[in-house]
Design an enzyme around this catalytic site. Structure first.
Site, PDB file in Angstrom:
ATOM      1  N   GLY A 102       0.814  -1.213   0.000  1.00 31.69           N
ATOM      2  CA  GLY A 102       0.000   0.000   0.000  1.00 31.69           C
ATOM      3  C   GLY A 102       0.848   1.264   0.000  1.00 31.69           C
ATOM      4  O   GLY A 102       0.384   2.321  -0.459  1.00 31.69           O
ATOM      5  N   GLU A 125       2.548  -8.044  -1.324  1.00 31.56           N
ATOM      6  CA  GLU A 125       1.285  -8.585  -0.816  1.00 31.56           C
ATOM      7  C   GLU A 125       1.165 -10.094  -1.003  1.00 31.56           C
ATOM      8  O   GLU A 125       0.600 -10.797  -0.170  1.00 31.56           O
ATOM      9  CB  GLU A 125       0.096  -7.903  -1.507  1.00 31.56           C
ATOM     10  CG  GLU A 125      -0.174  -6.469  -1.052  1.00 31.56           C
ATOM     11  CD  GLU A 125       0.634  -5.421  -1.789  1.00 31.56           C
ATOM     12  OE1 GLU A 125       1.613  -5.787  -2.474  1.00 31.56           O
ATOM     13  OE2 GLU A 125       0.299  -4.225  -1.694  1.00 31.56           O
TER      14      GLU A 125
HETATM   15  C1  3H9 Z   1      -0.813  -4.243   1.726  1.00 29.70           C
HETATM   16  O1  3H9 Z   1      -0.158  -3.239   1.675  1.00 29.70           O
HETATM   17  C2  3H9 Z   1      -2.185  -4.380   1.139  1.00 29.70           C
HETATM   18  C3  3H9 Z   1      -2.534  -3.287   0.178  1.00 29.70           C
HETATM   19  O2  3H9 Z   1      -2.057  -3.585  -1.118  1.00 29.70           O
HETATM   20  C4  3H9 Z   1      -4.026  -3.138  -0.009  1.00 29.70           C
HETATM   21  C5  3H9 Z   1      -4.790  -2.632   1.139  1.00 29.70           C
HETATM   22  C6  3H9 Z   1      -6.263  -2.345   0.779  1.00 29.70           C
HETATM   23  N1  3H9 Z   1       1.888  -3.589   9.233  1.00 29.70           N
HETATM   24  O3  3H9 Z   1      10.248  -6.722   9.722  1.00 29.70           O
HETATM   25  P1  3H9 Z   1      10.702  -5.873  10.835  1.00 29.70           P
HETATM   26  C7  3H9 Z   1       6.127  -4.310  12.034  1.00 29.70           C
HETATM   27  S1  3H9 Z   1      -0.204  -5.615   2.509  1.00 29.70           S
HETATM   28  C8  3H9 Z   1       2.027  -3.675  10.557  1.00 29.70           C
HETATM   29  O4  3H9 Z   1      11.220  -6.530  12.061  1.00 29.70           O
HETATM   30  P2  3H9 Z   1      12.789  -4.811   9.169  1.00 29.70           P
HETATM   31  C9  3H9 Z   1       6.723  -5.659  12.361  1.00 29.70           C
HETATM   32  O5  3H9 Z   1       5.734  -6.557  12.813  1.00 29.70           O
HETATM   33  C10 3H9 Z   1       1.305  -5.082   3.266  1.00 29.70           C
HETATM   34  N2  3H9 Z   1       3.215  -3.893  11.166  1.00 29.70           N
HETATM   35  O6  3H9 Z   1      11.767  -4.772  10.371  1.00 29.70           O
HETATM   36  C11 3H9 Z   1       7.711  -5.286  13.434  1.00 29.70           C
HETATM   37  O7  3H9 Z   1       6.989  -5.095  14.646  1.00 29.70           O
HETATM   38  P3  3H9 Z   1       7.648  -5.445  16.044  1.00 29.70           P
HETATM   39  C12 3H9 Z   1       2.402  -5.012   2.292  1.00 29.70           C
HETATM   40  C13 3H9 Z   1       4.293  -4.028  10.383  1.00 29.70           C
HETATM   41  O8  3H9 Z   1      13.511  -3.528   9.207  1.00 29.70           O
HETATM   42  C14 3H9 Z   1       8.222  -3.930  12.980  1.00 29.70           C
HETATM   43  O9  3H9 Z   1       7.226  -3.427  12.088  1.00 29.70           O
HETATM   44  N3  3H9 Z   1       3.627  -4.716   3.015  1.00 29.70           N
HETATM   45  C15 3H9 Z   1       4.212  -3.962   8.998  1.00 29.70           C
HETATM   46  O10 3H9 Z   1      13.539  -6.087   9.175  1.00 29.70           O
HETATM   47  C16 3H9 Z   1       9.533  -3.994  12.258  1.00 29.70           C
HETATM   48  O11 3H9 Z   1       9.460  -4.945  11.215  1.00 29.70           O
HETATM   49  C17 3H9 Z   1       4.408  -5.682   3.474  1.00 29.70           C
HETATM   50  O12 3H9 Z   1       4.139  -6.852   3.309  1.00 29.70           O
HETATM   51  C18 3H9 Z   1       2.940  -3.725   8.411  1.00 29.70           C
HETATM   52  N4  3H9 Z   1       2.786  -3.618   7.081  1.00 29.70           N
HETATM   53  O13 3H9 Z   1      11.896  -4.853   7.853  1.00 29.70           O
HETATM   54  C19 3H9 Z   1       5.661  -5.250   4.183  1.00 29.70           C
HETATM   55  N5  3H9 Z   1       5.450  -4.154   8.474  1.00 29.70           N
HETATM   56  O14 3H9 Z   1       8.840  -4.572  16.163  1.00 29.70           O
HETATM   57  C20 3H9 Z   1       5.902  -6.090   5.395  1.00 29.70           C
HETATM   58  C21 3H9 Z   1       6.267  -4.312   9.523  1.00 29.70           C
HETATM   59  O15 3H9 Z   1       6.546  -5.179  17.009  1.00 29.70           O
HETATM   60  N6  3H9 Z   1       7.046  -5.633   6.152  1.00 29.70           N
HETATM   61  N7  3H9 Z   1       5.581  -4.236  10.682  1.00 29.70           N
HETATM   62  O16 3H9 Z   1       7.995  -6.922  15.932  1.00 29.70           O
HETATM   63  C22 3H9 Z   1       8.307  -5.924   5.810  1.00 29.70           C
HETATM   64  O17 3H9 Z   1       8.590  -6.526   4.806  1.00 29.70           O
HETATM   65  C23 3H9 Z   1       9.388  -5.484   6.770  1.00 29.70           C
HETATM   66  O18 3H9 Z   1       8.792  -5.292   8.023  1.00 29.70           O
HETATM   67  C24 3H9 Z   1      10.134  -4.198   6.372  1.00 29.70           C
HETATM   68  C25 3H9 Z   1      11.079  -3.792   7.531  1.00 29.70           C
HETATM   69  C26 3H9 Z   1      10.959  -4.470   5.123  1.00 29.70           C
HETATM   70  C27 3H9 Z   1       9.192  -3.058   6.145  1.00 29.70           C
END
Ligand code: 3H9
Length: 697
Positions: A102, A125
């Site tokens: 998003g 996603e």
């Molecule tokens: C989407 O976008 C759908 C849309 O197309 C449509 C909607 C209608 N939400 O991984 P880390 C938290 S689907 C909530 O350890 P890094 C994570 O749980 C989404 N929380 O850090 C952790 O929490 P905690 C598409 C999130 O530096 C903290 O942030 N996006 C989210 O190794 C740190 O994360 C993705 O799939 C989130 N979206 O990596 C991206 N993302 O500290 C998913 C992270 O409490 N995220 N958290 O354990 C990632 O790939 C990695 O987290 C990122 C950072 C690369 C961003």
């Protein structure tokens, strides 16, 4: 306006800033904050252009995953993106860190995009069982065409800022670290040059040019193998194809329908569980967050075989020097040659450079002498599974290693406390159980002995992260979490064949569930002699280990892939199992000897016996505190044994099947088949009677 999104003007540029740590996810407050800030920008007569920028470590990293599965609160993301796109004032997104999901969709709704050269963008996603649901499948193709869009959306892989520039996803890439300054400079240029509002929805050249292309069918065919068992990658292709078949507004409607199908699928629930579980495992209950960690700047590894060599590579890959010990020069030379060959293969595939091969090889120093371990911070023993040998080694380590060095064993089954008893420093002894091939498999099962010090536990978990593994901290028992459960599944699978199933029928049930390979193909990979030797040792120790048709295979020298024959046959150079009628004959003979009349066995019975025996063992593991939480068991199985992440891991899967259903079946098997393995775990019984799930613990 919400405090997570602010509006403020700098000269002629209205700046909309998102500040919602840790990753600026698009939770409800951010979505409504964005609309409010946009409104303010529209009404600000002095603002000639608007800039969307984020505080903290990254641009928006996606929708807020924690909101999935709950009722959606307005405004929805697609309408926020659309409102930005409709703006009459040009909006520029300035990207740093990772613009994901998003987040990238928000940026695509802006009229221009500028990125720092260190930034990455992606639509991941699909890794959560979804597809981009805020216009990503309709807007990305309008900038980047079919091939790039399909690659990005079906793989979920990120692309660098430079690649994004080449593919038209961003309009400019700048060096430096001050993303706001870069964004402001770009916005001023837009104002000064009078650049128009450029809405991606209106850019139809690329989608018109590729209308009717057969790339979509080709893509689906390719995914049959790559995305076996998965639901959302195919929906991603459908959604992208819609961009080439339908006008923008209709394409958006199609995207929404497909997105909702994915959102409601059990695979989405499983993958989201796996996403959070992977992050939760590093937060160990009872181990304070501020527990000090010991420095690990050098490592000693004992054993240059497949395991030791693979482990050494993990450290060399991240620049940590390794001393690799063997007893004989010949074994050392052989081990190093295999490591070099592995690196050369990786270089040939273009994943590392030849210079990196040499750097990594130089970090692995061979030795024949324990004296070279005098100053290492961590030692990992990776010799074969024999308690006597391991105790000798740990006795030696106790003498040669410096105080405070961590002494780890890569044992996959043996008692860590007994190994530790060979030293005068049991507090420094721990298990670090890598999975084969150790340079590939992501799991690191870190095993605590009863006296392992907290800072040692914290250190091995930190080491896991440093070498890019997923570390799970578990307790000490036979086989720990993973192999203890696997052992039960293996024994049950073998019995099913005794009773009348064929090995390939058992394996098919498991691969249909989503495992990359079945129980018996896995035995062939590990080596039939491994289990045989363990059974023989137990028999020698006077245990009642029943005869098995698997013993006959070992006795005939059918040791698995390494001899090109085990439960299956393997052609030269191939890992593909081929059914061998000789094995059917061997099994038939075994049944005759044992007086077993074979019966027809249903796939459902195979599924229940192979899986529920594991779940029951998993419940025992939880009630004994060997694993702290059900999610720890799930991660062990996803990363150590290829349990399909889209089913969330065995305990999550059990919750989906129904704990009561599993308890009832386990109890029935206990009554009919007998055996300790079917004695219902007290925890399983309790959860079933209270109507609770493993996830509720
Ligand atoms: C989407 O976008 C759908 C849309 O197309 C449509 C909607 C209608 N939400 O991984 P880390 C938290 S689907 C909530 O350890 P890094 C994570 O749980 C989404 N929380 O850090 C952790 O929490 P905690 C598409 C999130 O530096 C903290 O942030 N996006 C989210 O190794 C740190 O994360 C993705 O799939 C989130 N979206 O990596 C991206 N993302 O500290 C998913 C992270 O409490 N995220 N958290 O354990 C990632 O790939 C990695 O987290 C990122 C950072 C690369 C961003």
């Amino acid at each position: 306006m919400s405090e997570v999104v602010t509006y403020q003007r700098e000269g002629a540029v209205g700046v909309i800033t998102v500040n919602y740590p840790p990753v600026n996810a698009l939770g409800h407050a951010v979505r409504s904050g964005l609309l409010a800030a946009l409104e303010q920008g529209q009404q600000d007569a002095e603002a000639k252009a608007l800039l969307l920028v984020c505080e903290g470590r990254t641009f928006i990293a996606g929708a807020d995953i924690r909101e999935f599965g709950k009722p959606m609160q307005e405004p929805g993301l697609p309408s926020v993106v659309e409102t930005f796109e409709r703006s009459d004032k040009p909006i520029i997104a300035a990207i740093h860190g990772t613009a994901l999901g998003g987040g990238l969709e928000m940026a695509l709704g802006c009229h221009y995009r500028v990125a720092l050269d260190s930034a990455k963008v992606g639509l991941p996603e699909v890794k959560l069982g979804l597809l981009p649901g805020a216009g990503g499948t309709q807007r990305l193709p309008r900038l980047a065409g079919a091939q790039v869009s399909l690659d990005m959306i079906t793989s979920g892989n990120f692309v660098s800022a430079d690649e994004a520039l080449q593919n038209g996803i961003v309009d400019a890439v700048e060096s430096g670290s001050d993303v706001k300054a870069v964004g402001l400079a770009f916005a001023r240029k837009v104002i000064d040059e009078g650049k128009p509002v450029r809405r991606v929805r209106d850019l139809n050249d690329k989608v018109d040019a590729e209308k009717g292309s057969d790339i979509f069918d080709q893509y689906r065919a390719g995914l049959q193998k790559k995305a076996r068992g998965l639901f959302s990658p195919f929906k991603c292709v459908d959604a992208v194809e819609a961009a080439f078949q339908l006008p923008f507004a209709d394409g958006m409607k199609r995207e929404r329908e497909l997105f909702m199908e994915c959102m409601e699928s059990p695979q989405r629930a499983g993958l989201v569980h796996a996403f959070f579980a992977e992050r939760e495992v590093s937060k160990v209950p009872g181990l304070a967050k501020d527990t000090p960690v010991r420095d690990v700047n050098s490592v000693g590894i004992i054993g240059a075989g497949t395991m030791g060599g693979g482990i050494a590579m993990n450290f060399a890959n991240v620049g940590i020097p390794v001393r690799l010990l063997e007893v004989k020069q010949e074994a050392l030379d052989k081990g190093l040659a295999i490591i070099r060959r592995n690196y050369e293969n990786t270089a040939r595939k273009g994943r590392i450079t030849q210079a990196q091969v040499e750097e990594r090889m130089a970090l692995i120093q061979p030795t024949l002498s324990y004296d070279d371990f005098a100053d290492v911070d961590l030692v990992i023993e990776a010799v074969f599974e024999n308690m006597g040998v391991k105790k000798d080694i740990f006795g030696t380590l106790d003498k040669v290693c410096k105080p405070g060095a961590i002494l780890a064993s890569n044992t996959s089954t043996l008692d860590i406390d007994e190994i530790a008893s060979a030293t005068r420093r049991p507090q420094d002894v721990v298990g670090m159980h890598f999975f084969s091939p150790a340079n590939v498999m992501k799991l690191l099962e870190n095993v605590c002995g009863s006296q392992t010090a907290d800072d040692v536990k914290a250190t091995v978990m930190a080491v896991a992260k440093r070498i890019k593994k997923v570390g799970v901290l578990v307790g000490n028992c036979y086989g720990f979490v993973g192999n203890r459960m696997l052992h039960q599944r293996g024994a049950e699978a073998t019995k099913l064949v005794n009773e009348g199933a064929s090995p390939q029928q058992v394996d098919k049930v498991l691969t249909d569930l989503g495992f990359p390979m079945g129980q018996f193909a896995m035995s062939d990979l590990a080596g039939i002699d491994v289990g045989y030797r363990i059974r023989e040792e137990r028999r020698k120790a006077g245990e009642d280990v029943p005869a098995s048709w698997m013993d006959k295979l070992a006795e005939e020298g059918r040791l698995g892939q390494k001899t090109q024959a085990g439960v299956y046959l393997y052609e030269e150079g191939s890992r593909k199992p081929v059914v061998d009628p000789k094995v059917d004959a061997l099994i038939a003979e075994f049944r005759k000897e044992q007086g077993i009349e074979p019966r027809e066995i249903s796939d459902q019975e195979i599924l229940e016996r192979c899986m529920y025996v594991m779940i029951n063992e998993g419940a025992k593991i939880l009630e004994e505190g060997i694993a702290a939480r059900a999610l720890d068991v799930d991660i062990v199985w996803i990363y150590g044994y290829g349990f399909p992440a889209y089913r969330g891991g065995p305990m999550f899967w059990a919750d989906q099947v129904g704990v009561k259903e599993i308890y009832d079946t386990v109890k029935r098997f206990h009554d009919t088949l007998g055996g300790d393995q079917w004695k219902p775990a007290a925890l399983l019984e309790r959860l079933a009677s209270e109507g609770k799930t493993f996830g509720s613990l």
